[in-house]
Scaffold this active site. Structure first.
Site, PDB file in Angstrom:
ATOM      1  N   GLY A 184       0.765  -1.247   0.000  1.00 35.50           N
ATOM      2  CA  GLY A 184       0.000   0.000   0.000  1.00 35.50           C
ATOM      3  C   GLY A 184       0.792   1.291   0.000  1.00 35.50           C
ATOM      4  CD  GLU A 198       0.995  -8.922   2.058  1.00 35.01           C
ATOM      5  OE1 GLU A 198       0.017  -8.300   1.593  1.00 35.01           O
ATOM      6  OE2 GLU A 198       0.877  -9.820   2.898  1.00 35.01           O
ATOM      7  N   PRO A 199       4.750  -4.878  -0.823  1.00 38.02           N
ATOM      8  CG  PRO A 199       6.910  -4.072  -1.129  1.00 38.02           C
ATOM      9  CD  PRO A 199       6.129  -5.127  -0.396  1.00 38.02           C
ATOM     10  NE  ARG A 241      -0.353   2.241  -6.033  1.00 37.98           N
ATOM     11  CZ  ARG A 241      -1.499   2.146  -6.718  1.00 37.98           C
ATOM     12  NH1 ARG A 241      -1.582   2.673  -7.907  1.00 37.98           N
ATOM     13  NH2 ARG A 241      -2.550   1.542  -6.196  1.00 37.98           N
ATOM     14  CE1 TYR A 291      -9.137   1.201  -9.373  1.00 37.05           C
ATOM     15  CE2 TYR A 291      -7.284   1.377 -10.882  1.00 37.05           C
ATOM     16  CZ  TYR A 291      -8.091   0.618 -10.058  1.00 37.05           C
ATOM     17  OH  TYR A 291      -7.836  -0.715  -9.919  1.00 37.05           O
ATOM     18  CB  CYS A 348     -15.958   1.959 -29.705  1.00 39.19           C
ATOM     19  SG  CYS A 348     -15.112   1.742 -31.264  1.00 39.19           S
ATOM     20  CD  GLU A 349     -16.373   1.281 -23.139  1.00 38.71           C
ATOM     21  OE1 GLU A 349     -16.932   2.022 -22.294  1.00 38.71           O
ATOM     22  OE2 GLU A 349     -16.388   0.048 -23.083  1.00 38.71           O
TER      23      GLU A 349
HETATM   24  N1  LLP Z   1      -1.278  -6.960  -0.321  1.00 38.04           N
HETATM   25  C1  LLP Z   1      -2.602  -7.093  -0.508  1.00 38.04           C
HETATM   26  C2  LLP Z   1      -3.357  -7.996   0.363  1.00 38.04           C
HETATM   27  C3  LLP Z   1      -3.255  -6.366  -1.524  1.00 38.04           C
HETATM   28  O1  LLP Z   1      -4.561  -6.495  -1.691  1.00 38.04           O
HETATM   29  C4  LLP Z   1      -2.500  -5.500  -2.360  1.00 38.04           C
HETATM   30  C5  LLP Z   1      -3.127  -4.739  -3.442  1.00 38.04           C
HETATM   31  C6  LLP Z   1      -1.114  -5.413  -2.125  1.00 38.04           C
HETATM   32  C7  LLP Z   1      -0.543  -6.133  -1.097  1.00 38.04           C
HETATM   33  C8  LLP Z   1      -0.230  -4.523  -2.937  1.00 38.04           C
HETATM   34  O2  LLP Z   1      -0.615  -3.187  -2.830  1.00 38.04           O
HETATM   35  P1  LLP Z   1       0.334  -2.007  -3.371  1.00 38.04           P
HETATM   36  O3  LLP Z   1       1.612  -2.032  -2.560  1.00 38.04           O
HETATM   37  O4  LLP Z   1       0.591  -2.245  -4.807  1.00 38.04           O
HETATM   38  O5  LLP Z   1      -0.459  -0.790  -3.138  1.00 38.04           O
HETATM   39  N2  LLP Z   1      -5.438  -1.742  -9.416  1.00 38.04           N
HETATM   40  C9  LLP Z   1      -5.323  -0.707  -8.406  1.00 38.04           C
HETATM   41  C10 LLP Z   1      -4.627  -1.201  -7.153  1.00 38.04           C
HETATM   42  C11 LLP Z   1      -5.265  -2.431  -6.542  1.00 38.04           C
HETATM   43  C12 LLP Z   1      -4.524  -2.939  -5.322  1.00 38.04           C
HETATM   44  C13 LLP Z   1      -5.035  -4.252  -4.883  1.00 38.04           C
HETATM   45  N3  LLP Z   1      -4.355  -4.836  -3.754  1.00 38.04           N
HETATM   46  C14 LLP Z   1      -4.637   0.506  -9.024  1.00 38.04           C
HETATM   47  O6  LLP Z   1      -4.353   0.483 -10.218  1.00 38.04           O
HETATM   48  O7  LLP Z   1      -4.423   1.500  -8.357  1.00 38.04           O
END
Ligand code: LLP
Length: 458
Positions: free
Chosen positions: A264, A313-314, A316, A356, A382-383
């Site tokens: 996150g 769990e990174p 992004r 988003y 086409c949207e």
């Molecule tokens: N751990 C769990 C349990 C998660 O559900 C997620 C992301 C992560 C780790 C990794 O999160 P991050 O570090 O990448 O923020 N498609 C959306 C983001 C969906 C995230 C889903 N879960 C976007 O494009 O912003």
């Protein structure tokens, strides 16, 4: 790098950032040499001409820097950085993480198979997700994953039964829903009781007590995740202060080994924005965004005393700024009110703006001076939702020019589809002066190769 000081409308002033400034603020290796955008030591336009567009390009050095920044920030603790495969599952990206000693956060058998195919270890994988099927649980047990992050009691029972049949002990962690507001986009917030994830904080100890009586489970850890693209430390601190003491109690009672803080950590999507903007979750919080050092400084005091292994769990944070999507302008269409740049990438390649309202910085591969023109960058699908920006001041560009959609390394290619029967783009990995195709462009026939007409239609 160039950005505009006023957005989204009006004739903005060009502001140039030097390479070192760029690296300090957003830590990536896409920068201009003279007028040309480079990925590390490779000209992006050269790649676009050679491999065609739309084209994803990843910087291996950026992935490495980002991973190491987090890894080093946690060096005082026993820890494992598990890259969220869902953010970018290209095997070359996964291999980069595996070679750095990283683990993986996976959400399907398909992701586990990719990790293994890329040379990663199942023993460093945390298997998350609310809907694991029997086949997936069996496969993950056979491969020997580090943990199942479990989201319901029904799932605990299912894992226990399957492990019993395989004569194995299944390592599990229950996902705690800490009911903490992460102040992020509604579609990516996960840590409150309004959504489907985890088990309520108040229920957890009873669930562990019941799970401890299931013979084929090994209560190995506890996990939480409060949302994605979080650009301030406060929600993480609040969640750690709430779940940390719970983890300590569970460790004392059940001998847990780890506490996973989830992912996150947010990134900068728009270097022109300072934190505090009312739309910061769309854009990242500019220069004041959360850094690994700040994240660790705020959380380490609470975590150290737990004596538990810490998992992160990174997704992004590692892959987001490490990739771009390059697109070519097919047409310029001026209506009375708008200047449309119709490009060859579309929402099927990068859905984040459509889905988003996400902001992605857009840069020309050849930087030009002159006045900026308020433009809409749109794709061929086409949207009317198929757009990358509305009314954004961009340099004057024409047919055949190239643009880069920045920070497309996370939730870009992985969320791609064949909508409108458009082929999936090629992907390139760059390292220093070298560039390699790490996914070839899909051929049109491949899109429908698994289909057939029904027998009675012959
Ligand atoms: N751990 C769990 C349990 C998660 O559900 C997620 C992301 C992560 C780790 C990794 O999160 P991050 O570090 O990448 O923020 N498609 C959306 C983001 C969906 C995230 C889903 N879960 C976007 O494009 O912003």
């Amino acid at each position: 790098m160039v950005f505009t000081t006023a957005r989204p409308q009006g004739l903005a002033v060009l502001h140039f950032i030097t390479k070192s400034e760029n690296q300090n603020h957003s830590m990536h290796h896409f920068h201009y040499h003279g007028s040309q955008l480079y990925c590390e030591d490779v000209s992006v336009e050269t790649l676009a001409r050679k491999y065609g567009t739309p084209l994803f390009i990843y910087s291996q050095q950026t992935i490495t820097d980002r991973f190491l920044a987090l890894d080093q920030a946690l060096s005082e603790l026993d820890h494992l950085v598990c890259f969220a495969v869902k953010s970018n599952s290209n095997r070359a990206v996964l291999r980069t993480v595996a070679d750095l000693g990283g683990g993986f956060d996976i959400v399907s058998a398909g992701e586990l198979q990719r990790v293994i195919a890329a040379g990663g270890q199942a023993g460093k994988c945390a298997f998350a997700g609310v809907g694991k099927s029997e086949a997936e649980i069996r496969y993950a047990l056979e491969q020997g994953v580090y943990t199942f992050n479990v989201e319901s009691e029904a799932e605990l029972k299912r894992i226990d039964a399957i492990a019993g049949r395989l004569k194995k002990k299944a390592p599990v962690a229950v996902r705690v829903n800490p009911n903490v507001e992460a102040h992020t986009h509604a579609k990516i917030t996960t840590g409150t009781y309004e959504n489907k994830f985890g088990i309520a904080f108040e229920e957890i100890e009873k669930v562990y007590a019941r799970a401890s009586r299931m013979k084929n489970l090994w209560l190995r850890g506890v996990q939480m995740h409060i949302g994605s693209q979080i650009t301030e430390s406060t929600p993480f601190e609040t969640a750690v202060r709430k779940v940390g003491p719970l983890a300590a109690r569970l460790k004392a009672r059940h001998g847990l080994e780890f506490f996973s803080l989830g992912g996150g950590i947010g990134i900068v999507y728009d270097p022109a924005l300072e934190s505090g903007s009312p739309k910061w979750w769309l854009a990242g919080a500019g220069r004041k965004t959360l850094t690994p050092a700040r994240y660790a400084e705020r959380l380490l005091p609470d975590l150290k005393s737990l004596g538990l292994r810490i998992l992160l769990e990174p997704g992004r944070f590692i892959s987001g700024n490490s990739g771009i999507l390059v697109t070519r302008i097919e047409y310029v269409k001026r209506t009375g009110r708008k200047n449309f740049l119709i490009v060859d990438a579309a929402m099927n390649d990068l859905i984040r703006p459509a889905f988003y309202d996400a902001y992605h910085q857009i840069l020309p591969l050849s930087r030009k001076g002159g006045k900026l023109i308020s433009s809409d960058v749109v794709g061929p699908v086409c949207e009317s939702g198929d757009y990358f920006c509305h009314d954004r001041p961009l340099p004057k560009v024409g047919e055949g020019d190239y643009l880069a959609l920045m920070s497309a390394g996370a939730y870009g290619s992985v969320m791609g589809s064949n909508y409108n029967s458009r082929a999936l783009p090629a992907e390139i990995m760059v390292r220093g002066k070298k560039a390699a195709v790490v996914r070839r462009r899909q051929a049109l026939e491949e899109i429908h190769v698994g289909e057939s007409i029904a027998p009675w239609q012959k």
